[in-house]
Design a protein around this motif. Structure first.
Motif, mmCIF file in Angstrom:
data_model
loop_
_atom_site.group_PDB
_atom_site.id
_atom_site.type_symbol
_atom_site.label_atom_id
_atom_site.label_comp_id
_atom_site.label_asym_id
_atom_site.label_seq_id
_atom_site.Cartn_x
_atom_site.Cartn_y
_atom_site.Cartn_z
ATOM 1 N N LEU A 1 -7.073 0.260 34.306
ATOM 2 C CA LEU A 1 -6.164 -0.311 35.197
ATOM 3 C C LEU A 1 -5.424 0.808 35.919
ATOM 4 O O LEU A 1 -4.694 1.399 35.119
ATOM 5 N N ASP A 2 -5.910 1.302 37.344
ATOM 6 C CA ASP A 2 -5.140 2.202 38.027
ATOM 7 C C ASP A 2 -4.363 1.898 39.288
ATOM 8 O O ASP A 2 -5.269 1.445 40.263
ATOM 9 N N LEU A 3 -3.117 1.847 39.169
ATOM 10 C CA LEU A 3 -2.587 1.574 40.407
ATOM 11 C C LEU A 3 -1.363 2.507 40.894
ATOM 12 O O LEU A 3 -0.621 2.370 41.710
ATOM 13 N N SER A 4 -1.799 3.708 40.291
ATOM 14 C CA SER A 4 -1.099 4.835 40.623
ATOM 15 C C SER A 4 -0.966 5.349 42.200
ATOM 16 O O SER A 4 -1.939 5.038 43.141
ATOM 17 N N ASN B 1 1.031 4.616 44.946
ATOM 18 C CA ASN B 1 1.247 3.726 45.949
ATOM 19 C C ASN B 1 2.556 3.238 46.138
ATOM 20 O O ASN B 1 3.544 4.124 45.745
ATOM 21 N N SER B 2 2.968 2.198 46.578
ATOM 22 C CA SER B 2 4.500 1.991 46.947
ATOM 23 C C SER B 2 4.796 0.747 46.225
ATOM 24 O O SER B 2 5.699 -0.180 46.881
ATOM 25 N N ILE B 3 4.394 0.471 45.046
ATOM 26 C CA ILE B 3 4.846 -0.805 44.431
ATOM 27 C C ILE B 3 6.049 -0.557 43.791
ATOM 28 O O ILE B 3 6.581 0.326 43.317
ATOM 29 N N ASN B 4 6.956 -1.749 43.906
ATOM 30 C CA ASN B 4 8.343 -1.659 43.272
ATOM 31 C C ASN B 4 8.663 -3.019 42.430
ATOM 32 O O ASN B 4 7.572 -3.643 42.174
ATOM 33 N N GLY B 5 10.029 -2.871 41.987
ATOM 34 C CA GLY B 5 10.295 -4.070 41.217
ATOM 35 C C GLY B 5 10.143 -3.607 39.743
ATOM 36 O O GLY B 5 9.689 -2.483 39.393
ATOM 37 N N GLN B 6 10.526 -4.415 38.922
ATOM 38 C CA GLN B 6 10.536 -4.606 37.440
ATOM 39 C C GLN B 6 9.299 -4.811 36.806
ATOM 40 O O GLN B 6 8.796 -5.922 37.501
ATOM 41 N N ILE B 7 8.863 -4.346 35.680
ATOM 42 C CA ILE B 7 7.586 -4.927 34.965
ATOM 43 C C ILE B 7 8.385 -6.154 34.141
ATOM 44 O O ILE B 7 9.287 -5.872 33.308
ATOM 45 N N PRO B 8 7.871 -7.369 34.304
ATOM 46 C CA PRO B 8 8.539 -8.657 33.324
ATOM 47 C C PRO B 8 8.144 -8.424 32.072
ATOM 48 O O PRO B 8 6.956 -7.677 31.724
ATOM 49 N N GLU B 9 8.602 -8.986 31.387
ATOM 50 C CA GLU B 9 8.411 -8.947 29.737
ATOM 51 C C GLU B 9 7.023 -9.607 29.577
ATOM 52 O O GLU B 9 6.451 -9.131 28.699
ATOM 53 N N LEU B 10 6.472 -10.568 30.432
ATOM 54 C CA LEU B 10 5.166 -10.900 30.052
ATOM 55 C C LEU B 10 4.154 -10.269 30.759
ATOM 56 O O LEU B 10 2.927 -10.342 30.483
ATOM 57 N N HIS C 1 -7.057 2.258 29.535
ATOM 58 C CA HIS C 1 -6.426 3.369 30.456
ATOM 59 C C HIS C 1 -5.437 2.594 31.442
ATOM 60 O O HIS C 1 -5.869 1.357 32.089
ATOM 61 N N LEU C 2 -4.255 2.737 31.448
ATOM 62 C CA LEU C 2 -3.342 2.166 32.358
ATOM 63 C C LEU C 2 -2.173 3.383 32.897
ATOM 64 O O LEU C 2 -1.543 4.123 32.286
ATOM 65 N N ASP C 3 -2.368 3.468 34.234
ATOM 66 C CA ASP C 3 -1.755 4.362 35.193
ATOM 67 C C ASP C 3 -0.789 3.545 36.083
ATOM 68 O O ASP C 3 -1.558 2.906 37.254
ATOM 69 N N LEU C 4 0.418 3.562 36.196
ATOM 70 C CA LEU C 4 0.979 2.973 37.077
ATOM 71 C C LEU C 4 2.130 4.256 37.682
ATOM 72 O O LEU C 4 3.055 3.996 38.313
ATOM 73 N N SER C 5 1.965 5.487 37.545
ATOM 74 C CA SER C 5 2.527 6.548 38.139
ATOM 75 C C SER C 5 2.659 6.622 39.643
ATOM 76 O O SER C 5 1.930 5.995 40.485
ATOM 77 N N ARG C 6 3.507 7.329 40.154
ATOM 78 C CA ARG C 6 3.869 7.742 41.527
ATOM 79 C C ARG C 6 3.950 6.338 42.291
ATOM 80 O O ARG C 6 3.196 6.027 43.274
ATOM 81 N N HIS D 1 -4.682 5.900 27.246
ATOM 82 C CA HIS D 1 -4.144 6.616 28.259
ATOM 83 C C HIS D 1 -3.002 5.888 29.004
ATOM 84 O O HIS D 1 -3.449 4.668 29.443
ATOM 85 N N LEU D 2 -1.713 6.199 28.907
ATOM 86 C CA LEU D 2 -0.612 5.632 29.325
ATOM 87 C C LEU D 2 0.188 6.325 30.363
ATOM 88 O O LEU D 2 0.774 7.494 29.730
ATOM 89 N N ASP D 3 0.297 6.199 31.676
ATOM 90 C CA ASP D 3 1.084 7.128 32.434
ATOM 91 C C ASP D 3 1.989 6.188 33.289
ATOM 92 O O ASP D 3 1.456 5.458 34.260
ATOM 93 N N LEU D 4 3.143 6.382 33.227
ATOM 94 C CA LEU D 4 4.224 5.929 33.914
ATOM 95 C C LEU D 4 5.028 6.778 34.522
ATOM 96 O O LEU D 4 6.168 6.363 35.035
ATOM 97 N N SER D 5 4.726 7.934 34.881
ATOM 98 C CA SER D 5 5.319 9.018 35.562
ATOM 99 C C SER D 5 5.825 8.876 36.975
ATOM 100 O O SER D 5 5.167 8.024 37.510
ATOM 101 N N LEU D 6 6.796 9.455 37.382
ATOM 102 C CA LEU D 6 7.150 9.422 38.776
ATOM 103 C C LEU D 6 7.478 8.150 39.526
ATOM 104 O O LEU D 6 6.860 7.683 40.350
ATOM 105 N N ASN D 7 8.084 7.396 38.400
ATOM 106 C CA ASN D 7 8.618 6.018 38.903
ATOM 107 C C ASN D 7 10.354 6.325 38.522
ATOM 108 O O ASN D 7 10.999 7.227 38.677
ATOM 109 N N TRP D 8 10.998 4.980 38.630
ATOM 110 C CA TRP D 8 12.369 4.941 38.591
ATOM 111 C C TRP D 8 12.953 4.278 37.113
ATOM 112 O O TRP D 8 13.770 3.622 36.973
ATOM 113 N N PHE D 9 11.952 4.216 36.132
ATOM 114 C CA PHE D 9 12.197 3.665 34.773
ATOM 115 C C PHE D 9 13.639 4.234 34.257
ATOM 116 O O PHE D 9 13.666 5.512 34.389
ATOM 117 N N ASN D 10 14.504 3.481 33.736
ATOM 118 C CA ASN D 10 15.573 3.871 32.947
ATOM 119 C C ASN D 10 15.595 3.511 31.495
ATOM 120 O O ASN D 10 14.667 2.635 31.071
#
Length: 645
Positions: free
Chosen positions: A338-341, A343-352, A362-367, A387-396
């Motif tokens: 799954l690669d959604l890197s 793009n302009s996707i926003n919001g928080q990832i819910p617990e579910l 392979h999971l890529d949500l970067s950029r 493979h897990l890529d969460l880079s270039l987002n606003w995670f805190n």
């Protein structure tokens, strides 16, 4: 035992009386002569041609030759006393460029059903008149040649046609596939086909299962109805073209058997249609990456694609929030990639979110612009993740401990976020990890000693954080290390010389810390061959260290903001691959070597805030690719060299 022996005896009799006679029936003389003429045509161009040794006039039966298959007499004319050639497997015969005219003898063998001429160097146009003789052809493979034009008439029995990896140009209608009504497999990829897909597309080819038009120069829009008749289509690839416009709402809705759809690397715009895609319930592979698709992902429709294994929507302009996507994607339990890197996707990832995707590798949500904390519980369920890529987002927030339970993880990139706190010591449990990138966050801790347990690690990037303490000795165990980036932290202590014992190390960035180089005169014999080195503000004193002269592959070197003095070394001026050189804020003196400006690679030269003197070299303008030149705060004299103009 008696019955077993009897069975063997009967099998032997069958072989003797039925199979051996088949081998004795010769091929027709005219077919033998045609094959010999084909070989002779090759030898006339390449006298060193050694293949097809069994093809010789002394052998009466060409059915016994290599790469030739004949029919049995029972499959040909019942009164015939000979077999006929039905298949020629002539792939990868020669490497010299051969004209297509040498194929002329093969067109005399009208009984051919299979012809494989792939991976040769056949050049020019394939004559339509020649192929019109081969009306029995079922399988034709001309891939991997230099064919630039072709024509097919009277090949109504053709089922498989592979013309990929050639130089075919022109538009699709002119290529004449409309009469090939029995075609099941058509591959035109890696050519120079241009123009638009005709409005009716390939609608006459109703038996088509595999259609590959990728890596061409096809433009225009995807025809709205032209694909609808291809109800048997399983594999469709239009990637790497110049297709524009929107995905037609009904264009793919009837293709219910479709398993593989690739529209990536085009200029497709607009939204993903809400109608149509939901009907593709057999879809396993969907790739729309690198287009200009906007709007939101129709999450409900995508939730119906329960057989989906590969989904790539990266490098588009898709917006909308992650929660709805995450919940609907939870139905895609077979998803592996799954690669959604980008793009302009926003919001928080819910617990579910994503928690049900237990097959995900392979999971890529970067950029994107995803914010909030990384959901600990659900990401911890992705036990097969590699493979897990969460880079270039606003995670805190902090890095969840649960990520350290993903024992198959090989690539982890959380860089360029707002993560804080410490890196869990349990990171040492990820023993398959090859790349770890946490740079450009706000992590405040000492480098965990347990990182030394990551024996497969090749790249470690922790730069631009608030790391304290020294470089732990446990890193010595990372003997596969290729890249180490610790730049821009608060590290203290001595720079350990054992860093230069890593044989595979190519990038070493330690600058902008509070590290110090204890002994500038110590003799170091590096075992590495570096491409990039930064020791900016690292307490270097005296001449530029002589051991640097062994690093002749350097393209990036930053020794700025130290206490270096002495002349500019001649050996450094002769580094052929040097692109970016930073020596500013030192006490270097003397003139600049002329060899420095003979480089065809030099891009950045920063020498400001030194004591360089004398006139600038007249050949400074010879460095044609030099785009940034910083010479201020020195003692240069004389005119500006005319070559700089």
């Amino acid at each position: 035992m008696v019955m077993a022996n009897l069975s063997l005896l009967l099998q032997s009799i069958f072989i003797i009386f039925f199979l051996l006679p088949c081998l004795s029936w010769p091929c027709p003389e005219y077919q033998k002569q045609a094959l010999l003429q084909f070989k002779s045509s090759i030898l006339a161009i390449d006298s060193s041609f050694y293949a097809l040794n069994s093809w010789n006039s002394s052998s009466s039966n060409c059915c016994l030759w290599d790469k030739v298959t004949c029919s049995s007499p029972s499959n040909s004319n019942s009164t015939s006393t000979s077999s006929v050639v039905i298949a020629l497997h002539l792939s990868n015969l020669f490497t010299l460029l051969m004209p297509s005219s040498l194929l002329a003898p093969l067109f005399l063998i009208r009984s051919l059903r299979v012809l494989d001429l792939s991976l040769n160097s056949i050049n020019g146009q394939i004559p339509a008149l020649g192929f019109s003789n081969l009306s029995n052809l079922v399988h034709l493979n001309l891939s991997g040649n230099s064919i630039n034009a072709l024509g097919f008439n009277n090949l109504s029995n053709l089922v498989n046609l592979d013309l990929s990896w050639n130089s075919i140009n022109g538009q699709i209608p002119a290529l004449g596939f409309g009469n090939l009504n029995n075609l099941v497999h058509l591959d035109l990829s890696w050519n120079s086909i241009n123009g638009q897909i005709p409005a009716l597309g390939f609608s006459n080819l109703s038996n088509l299962v595999h259609l590959d038009l990728s890596r061409n120069s096809i433009n225009g829009q995807i025809p709205a109805f032209g694909l609808g008749n291809l109800s048997n289509l399983v594999h469709h690839d239009l990637s790497w073209n110049s297709i524009n416009g929107q995905i037609p709402a009904l264009g793919f809705g009837n293709l219910s058997n479709l398993v593989h759809l690739d529209l990536s690397r085009n200029s497709i715009n607009g939204q993903i249609p809400t109608l149509g895609f939901g009907n593709l319930r057999n879809l396993v592979h969907l790739d729309l990456n690198s287009n200009s698709i906007n709007g939101q992902i129709p999450a409900l429709e995508f939730g119906n694609l329960t057989n989906l294994v590969h989904l790539d929507l990266s490098w588009n302009s898709i917006n909308g929030q992650i929660p709805a996507l995450a919940l609907e994607f939870g139905n895609l339990r077979n998803l592996v990639h799954l690669d959604l890197s980008s793009n302009s996707i926003n919001g928080q990832i819910p617990e579910l979110g994503f928690g049900n995707l237990r097959n995900l590798v392979h999971l890529d949500l970067s950029r994107n612009s995803i914010n909030g904390q990384i959901p600990a519980l659900r990401f911890g369920n992705l036990r097969n993740l590699v493979h897990l890529d969460l880079s270039l987002n606003w995670f805190n927030g902090s890095i969840p401990l649960q990520l350290c339970q993903l024992k198959y993880l090989q690539y982890l990139d959380l860089s360029s976020n707002h993560l804080s706190g410490e890196l869990p010591e349990e990171i040492g449990n990820l023993t398959k990890l090859e790349e770890l990138d946490l740079r450009d966050n706000a992590l405040s801790m000492e480098i965990p000693t347990h990182i030394g347990n990551l024996s497969t690690l090749s790249s470690l990037s922790l730069g631009k954080n608030k790391l304290t303490g020294g470089i732990p000795a446990s890193l010595q165990k990372l003997n596969k290390l290729n890249s180490l980036e610790l730049e821009g932290n608060l590290l203290t202590g001595d720079i350990p010389f054992w860093l230069f014992d890593f044989k595979d190390l190519q990038s070493l960035y330690l600058g902008r810390n509070n590290l110090s180089w204890r002994n500038n005169n110590m003799k170091i014999v590096p075992k590495c061959r570096l491409f990039g080195l930064s020791l900016r503000s690292s307490g270097l004193q005296g001449d530029i260290p002589e051991w640097v002269s062994t690093q002749t592959n350097l393209s990036f070197l930053d020794l700025s903001m130290n206490q270096l003095h002495g002349p500019f070394p001649q050996w450094l001026a002769e580094f052929h691959f040097l692109s970016d050189l930073f020596l500013s804020h030192n006490k270097l003196s003397g003139s600049l070597p002329t060899a420095l400006f003979r480089s065809s690679q030099l891009h950045i030269l920063a020498l400001s805030h030194n004591n360089f003197s004398r006139e600038l070299q007249e050949n400074i303008g010879d460095a044609k690719f030099l785009s940034i030149l910083m010479l201020d705060r020195n003692n240069f004299a004389g005119p500006i060299p005319q070559s700089m103009s």
